[in-house]
Design a protein around this motif. Structure first.
Motif, PDB file in Angstrom:
ATOM      1  N   ASN A 129       0.830  -1.202   0.000  1.00 22.50           N
ATOM      2  CA  ASN A 129       0.000   0.000   0.000  1.00 22.50           C
ATOM      3  C   ASN A 129       0.864   1.252   0.000  1.00 22.50           C
ATOM      4  O   ASN A 129       0.589   2.210  -0.732  1.00 22.50           O
ATOM      5  CB  ASN A 129      -0.931  -0.021   1.214  1.00 22.50           C
ATOM      6  N   GLN A 134       0.265  -1.682  -7.909  1.00 22.95           N
ATOM      7  CA  GLN A 134      -0.849  -1.996  -8.799  1.00 22.95           C
ATOM      8  C   GLN A 134      -2.040  -1.068  -8.575  1.00 22.95           C
ATOM      9  O   GLN A 134      -3.200  -1.493  -8.571  1.00 22.95           O
ATOM     10  CB  GLN A 134      -1.257  -3.464  -8.644  1.00 22.95           C
ATOM     11  N   GLN A 136      -3.032   0.671  -5.980  1.00 23.73           N
ATOM     12  CA  GLN A 136      -3.749   0.712  -4.697  1.00 23.73           C
ATOM     13  C   GLN A 136      -3.954   2.150  -4.240  1.00 23.73           C
ATOM     14  O   GLN A 136      -3.081   3.000  -4.401  1.00 23.73           O
ATOM     15  CB  GLN A 136      -2.971  -0.038  -3.617  1.00 23.73           C
ATOM     16  N   GLN A 137      -5.110   2.397  -3.639  1.00 24.31           N
ATOM     17  CA  GLN A 137      -5.371   3.694  -3.031  1.00 24.31           C
ATOM     18  C   GLN A 137      -4.593   3.761  -1.721  1.00 24.31           C
ATOM     19  O   GLN A 137      -4.883   3.016  -0.778  1.00 24.31           O
ATOM     20  CB  GLN A 137      -6.869   3.870  -2.765  1.00 24.31           C
ATOM     21  N   ARG A 138      -3.597   4.639  -1.665  1.00 28.58           N
ATOM     22  CA  ARG A 138      -2.729   4.674  -0.498  1.00 28.58           C
ATOM     23  C   ARG A 138      -3.445   5.216   0.729  1.00 28.58           C
ATOM     24  O   ARG A 138      -4.281   6.112   0.646  1.00 28.58           O
ATOM     25  CB  ARG A 138      -1.492   5.532  -0.778  1.00 28.58           C
TER      26      ARG A 138
END
Length: 281
Positions: A129, A134, A136-138
């Motif tokens: 994260n 890929q 991902q919404q951090r």
């Protein structure tokens, strides 16, 4: 011992150590090392196993292992032994292990009951994260920092140091191993895993000693070799294998905890086996 492990792994074989006797309470250093890296399984061949083999018409071994179970607030280990057939063993060629009882998996399940998600899962999820792997919404930086401090404390309770997430050597190590695990670039801005793997050979050389075995364990090596039309990859591997390159072993305890499938490789590659004399087993 280390040279034999490395030889059989390179040849695609599996080295299984057997003893004439095994007493967990009074085992020699070499026996304790073998026991620890082999999923807490040790095997004995003696007159009793010979007779049992003749009666069964199959190879029989005396297996000793530590069985984990839940105590009130912790995991308790109980020494067990049993006569087993060789074909009952799990042969883990990539991990260079052969075992009757998968104590690592049992321990992970028990720890999950005690502590929630296991440390390897928590560290991997947070790191991927943090890197935005890929798409991902951090999480927010505050959320990442809060979970990182919680992870540091959890590792500290196991006497393992987890440095700042900004510490360059740690960043290089985790990016290399998670890239190998997922077959994609983690953290580095490469579209292909091929480029990330070459980056490790060029820029993270102190961790090649564990990155290359990780490629084997995570079954990425054959794919890289198949892509090597120019021979560039093969040349880099051969150059690394023929040179003496300083290795960074500062994170060995962290690797063994966060990547248990690589633990056998950290212990084999460790240059000074005397460190094990004071290690708890």
């Amino acid at each position: 011992m280390a040279e034999r492990e490395v030889f059989y792994r390179k040849e695609g074989g599996l080295l299984l150590w057997v003893f004439g006797e095994f007493d967990p309470e009074h085992a020699r250093l070499m026996m304790r090392v073998v026991f620890a890296v082999n999923n807490r399984n040790a095997f004995v061949v003696n007159e009793a196993t010979l007779e049992a083999s003749r009666e069964a018409g199959a190879l029989m071994l005396e297996c000793h292992w530590d069985q984990p179970r839940l105590g009130e607030r912790e995991i308790v280990w109980v020494a067990k032994s049993k006569m087993v057939r060789f074909d009952e063993l799990t042969l883990d060629q990539a991990g260079q292990r052969a075992f009757y009882v998968d104590t690592d998996s049992l321990e992970r399940d028990l720890r999950r009951q005690l502590e929630g998600p296991a440390l390897p899962e928590r560290l991997e999820a947070l790191w991927l994260n943090h890197e935005g792997f890929q798409g991902q919404q951090r999480l927010s930086l505050e959320e990442i920092d809060t979970e990182w401090r919680a992870l540091q404390e959890a590792f500290r309770r196991r006497r393992i140091n987890l440095p700042s997430r900004h510490y360059d050597p740690l960043v290089g190590l985790l990016r290399a191993l998670y890239s190998a695990k997922h077959g994609a670039s983690v953290g580095w801005r490469y579209a292909r895993f091929w480029d990330a793997a070459h980056h490790v050979f060029d820029a993270e050389r102190p961790f090649l000693w564990i990155f290359y075995p990780a490629l084997q364990v995570y079954q990425r090596l054959k794919g890289l070799e198949a892509m090597d039309k120019s021979g560039k990859w093969r040349q880099k591997v051969q150059a690394w294998q023929s040179l003496t390159i300083p290795e960074n072993h500062a994170f060995d305890p962290l690797i063994e905890e966060a990547f248990p499938e690589l633990a056998a490789h950290t212990r084999v590659q460790r240059s000074d086996f005397e460190e094990w004399e004071e290690a708890p087993f």
